[in-house]
Design an enzyme around this catalytic site. Structure first.
Site, PDB file in Angstrom:
ATOM      1  NE  ARG A  86     -11.759   1.310  -3.151  1.00  0.00           N
ATOM      2  CZ  ARG A  86     -10.764   0.568  -2.667  1.00  0.00           C
ATOM      3  NH1 ARG A  86      -9.741   0.239  -3.428  1.00  0.00           N
ATOM      4  NH2 ARG A  86     -10.803   0.122  -1.435  1.00  0.00           N
ATOM      5  CB  VAL A 143      -4.084  11.329  -7.872  1.00  0.00           C
ATOM      6  CG1 VAL A 143      -3.112  12.333  -7.266  1.00  0.00           C
ATOM      7  CG2 VAL A 143      -5.521  11.819  -7.718  1.00  0.00           C
ATOM      8  CG  ASP A 254      -6.672   0.147   5.158  1.00  0.00           C
ATOM      9  OD1 ASP A 254      -5.717   0.018   5.951  1.00  0.00           O
ATOM     10  OD2 ASP A 254      -6.889  -0.633   4.219  1.00  0.00           O
ATOM     11  CG  ASN A 259      -4.505   2.128   1.935  1.00  0.00           C
ATOM     12  OD1 ASN A 259      -4.374   1.513   0.871  1.00  0.00           O
ATOM     13  ND2 ASN A 259      -4.973   1.577   3.026  1.00  0.00           N
ATOM     14  CG  ASP A 272      -8.017   1.043   0.513  1.00  0.00           C
ATOM     15  OD1 ASP A 272      -9.197   0.684   0.586  1.00  0.00           O
ATOM     16  OD2 ASP A 272      -7.069   0.258   0.412  1.00  0.00           O
ATOM     17  CD  GLU A 274     -11.921  -1.963   0.927  1.00  0.00           C
ATOM     18  OE1 GLU A 274     -12.647  -2.009  -0.077  1.00  0.00           O
ATOM     19  OE2 GLU A 274     -10.899  -2.636   1.033  1.00  0.00           O
TER      20      GLU A 274
HETATM   21  N1  LIG Z   1      -7.180   7.583  -7.674  1.00  0.00           N
HETATM   22  C1  LIG Z   1      -6.041   6.925  -7.919  1.00  0.00           C
HETATM   23  N2  LIG Z   1      -5.057   7.478  -8.676  1.00  0.00           N
HETATM   24  C2  LIG Z   1      -3.924   6.783  -8.938  1.00  0.00           C
HETATM   25  N3  LIG Z   1      -3.682   5.525  -8.521  1.00  0.00           N
HETATM   26  C3  LIG Z   1      -4.634   4.915  -7.778  1.00  0.00           C
HETATM   27  C4  LIG Z   1      -5.846   5.566  -7.437  1.00  0.00           C
HETATM   28  N4  LIG Z   1      -6.595   4.700  -6.709  1.00  0.00           N
HETATM   29  C5  LIG Z   1      -5.867   3.569  -6.589  1.00  0.00           C
HETATM   30  N5  LIG Z   1      -4.679   3.687  -7.228  1.00  0.00           N
HETATM   31  C6  LIG Z   1      -3.636   2.659  -7.327  1.00  0.00           C
HETATM   32  O1  LIG Z   1      -4.183   1.401  -6.954  1.00  0.00           O
HETATM   33  C7  LIG Z   1      -3.562   0.894  -5.758  1.00  0.00           C
HETATM   34  C8  LIG Z   1      -4.592   0.224  -4.851  1.00  0.00           C
HETATM   35  O2  LIG Z   1      -5.534   1.183  -4.443  1.00  0.00           O
HETATM   36  P1  LIG Z   1      -6.274   1.076  -3.049  1.00  0.00           P
HETATM   37  O3  LIG Z   1      -7.315   2.125  -3.042  1.00  0.00           O
HETATM   38  O4  LIG Z   1      -5.287   1.097  -1.926  1.00  0.00           O
HETATM   39  O5  LIG Z   1      -6.983  -0.342  -3.169  1.00  0.00           O
HETATM   40  P2  LIG Z   1      -6.925  -1.710  -2.353  1.00  0.00           P
HETATM   41  O6  LIG Z   1      -8.257  -1.826  -1.693  1.00  0.00           O
HETATM   42  O7  LIG Z   1      -6.694  -2.752  -3.366  1.00  0.00           O
HETATM   43  O8  LIG Z   1      -5.803  -1.593  -1.356  1.00  0.00           O
HETATM   44  C9  LIG Z   1      -2.883   2.107  -5.137  1.00  0.00           C
HETATM   45  O9  LIG Z   1      -1.748   1.721  -4.370  1.00  0.00           O
HETATM   46  C10 LIG Z   1      -2.502   2.927  -6.345  1.00  0.00           C
HETATM   47  O10 LIG Z   1      -1.309   2.439  -6.915  1.00  0.00           O
HETATM   48 MG   LIG Z   2      -5.050  -0.058  -0.332  1.00  0.00          MG
END
Ligand SMILES: Nc1ncnc2c1ncn2[C@@H]1O[C@H](COP(=O)(O)OP(=O)(O)O)[C@@H](O)[C@H]1O
Ligand SMILES: [Mg+2]
Length: 385
Positions: A86, A143, A254, A259, A272, A274
């Site tokens: 991230r 995951v 969020d 999420n 997510d 943040e």
């Molecule tokens: N730990 C994780 N394992 C698997 N997929 C993840 C993981 N973290 C994020 N993702 C993938 O990335 C996407 C965006 O992650 P997210 O944390 O919601 O970030 P954003 O701030 O861009 O919304 C998720 O919908 C998922 O598909």
């Molecule tokens: Mg997100």
């Protein structure tokens, strides 16, 4: 902070901050040498770096597998760690939020993972030095699971959640509410959570601090070109302020189904963090409900049925009360507060689209808020019948 939902009427990548001019091979090498140094495993190798089809747009997410040669001498299989990076967005890409607090996200995830039954991806490494990948980042475990899509919105029909039966959707709703209840019950001291806010404050003070934080974000994002409907909503909050506010808790922030990675209609990973902070419990509940309502309204706008009856505030609040013994109150206030927060974020997202030539500047600044009509109905009370 976090994470706007995207407009339904755009191409998947049209609104996404596009910082990825990065060459994947260069990224791969940079990550590999960083990870070798970080883990001390010299022969460690990593797969190609992928960018997921993803929900949200505030940070960048990259996927890779790290393969450690450990066990080679014994003939054992190499160990593989599936990873997600991230990454904070580049400052010159007109970020949605003024700051990304990657370290805070990493820490709150680690704390929740260690002390509760909430499924959060295991946090692996944090890197503060922007020289490594161009911005601060952290790595967590990857995951498996399914996320209700933002594009096209899950309310549009052709996806796993919409195709599921009402009983499975109910299961998802209830397991999600149970997850919020567990987050809110995090056993941690005010000192341990001080990086997010003041857990020892009384409810009213905590709510005021939370709203003040959002007002400051509004001013940062829209101070130069005010959005009247949002300013009216801040005024409405003042005149409809709850008479009693319960003690604050850790707030995921969020808190929306987009999420969460689900398996069998039950959370497998809460993503997510943040927007995590300290707030009354109703802040997350209102966000959960309103963010569904936002997608439901888009579906109805296009003449689709959406998912009527899903995530209704009264049901969510009743289930939360049954699980925790705490009866959420002032639901209208917290739904309005969520709608306002979503408006501040969407205003910034759309302003960004204007800046990048993806949309024309509306003559009326309220036009930057997709759900301005909903906000007007909240202001005149008709939203709640
Ligand atoms: N730990 C994780 N394992 C698997 N997929 C993840 C993981 N973290 C994020 N993702 C993938 O990335 C996407 C965006 O992650 P997210 O944390 O919601 O970030 P954003 O701030 O861009 O919304 C998720 O919908 C998922 O598909
Ligand atoms: Mg997100």
């Amino acid at each position: 902070m976090s994470e706007p939902t995207r407009r339904a009427d755009t191409e998947p990548d049209a609104t996404r901050p596009r910082t990825s001019t990065r060459d994947p091979e260069i990224l791969r090498r940079a990550l590999r040498s960083w990870l070798r140094a970080r883990t001390g495993v010299e022969g460690l190798d990593i797969s190609d770096v992928e960018i997921p089809q993803s929900n949200g747009m505030s940070s960048e997410t990259l996927l890779f597998d790290a393969r450690s040669p450990r066990g080679q001498s014994t003939g054992a299989e190499p160990e593989i760690q599936r990873c997600v990076v991230r990454l904070a967005p580049a400052a010159d890409a007109m970020p949605i939020f003024p700051e990304y607090r990657m370290r805070d996200q990493f820490e709150v995830m680690a704390l929740v993972g260690a002390r509760t039954a909430v499924p959060v991806p295991r946090t692996l490494w944090y890197e503060a030095d922007p020289a490594v990948l161009g911005a601060e980042f952290f790595v967590m475990e990857r995951v498996e699971g399914q996320v209700p899509p933002d594009i096209l919105p899950y309310t549009f029909g052709d996806n796993w959640l919409a195709r599921a039966g009402a009983a499975d959707r109910r299961r998802l709703q209830e397991s999600t509410v149970a997850t919020l209840a567990r987050i809110h019950a995090l056993p941690a001291t005010a000192e341990e959570l001080a990086f997010l806010g003041d857990l020892s404050a009384d409810g009213d003070t905590a709510l005021r601090a939370h709203v003040d934080g959002w007002r400051a974000y509004y001013t940062w994002a829209h101070g130069e070109r005010p959005i009247p409907v949002l300013e009216k909503m801040f005024g409405w909050l003042d005149t409809h302020w709850p008479a009693a506010v319960d003690a604050p808790v850790l707030s995921w922030g969020d808190a929306r189904i987009g999420n969460i990675l689900y398996r069998d209609f039950t959370p497998a990973a809460v993503l997510d963090w943040e927007m995590a902070g300290i707030a009354p419990r109703e802040a997350d509940l209102g966000w959960l409900v309103f963010l569904h309502r936002f997608f439901q309204d888009i579906a109805e706008f296009f003449g689709l049925p959406g998912l009527p009856g899903f995530l209704a505030f009264a049901d969510v609040a009743a289930h939360y009360a049954a699980l925790t013994g705490y009866r959420p109150r002032d639901l209208e206030f917290y739904e309005a507060y969520a709608a306002l927060r979503q408006g501040v974020v969407m205003g910034r997202v759309n302003q960004r689209r204007v800046r990048f030539g993806e949309q024309e500047a509306p003559a009326d600044p309220d036009g930057l808020v997709n759900h301005a009509a909903t906000l007007e109905h909240m202001l005149d009370g008709s939203h709640w019948g």
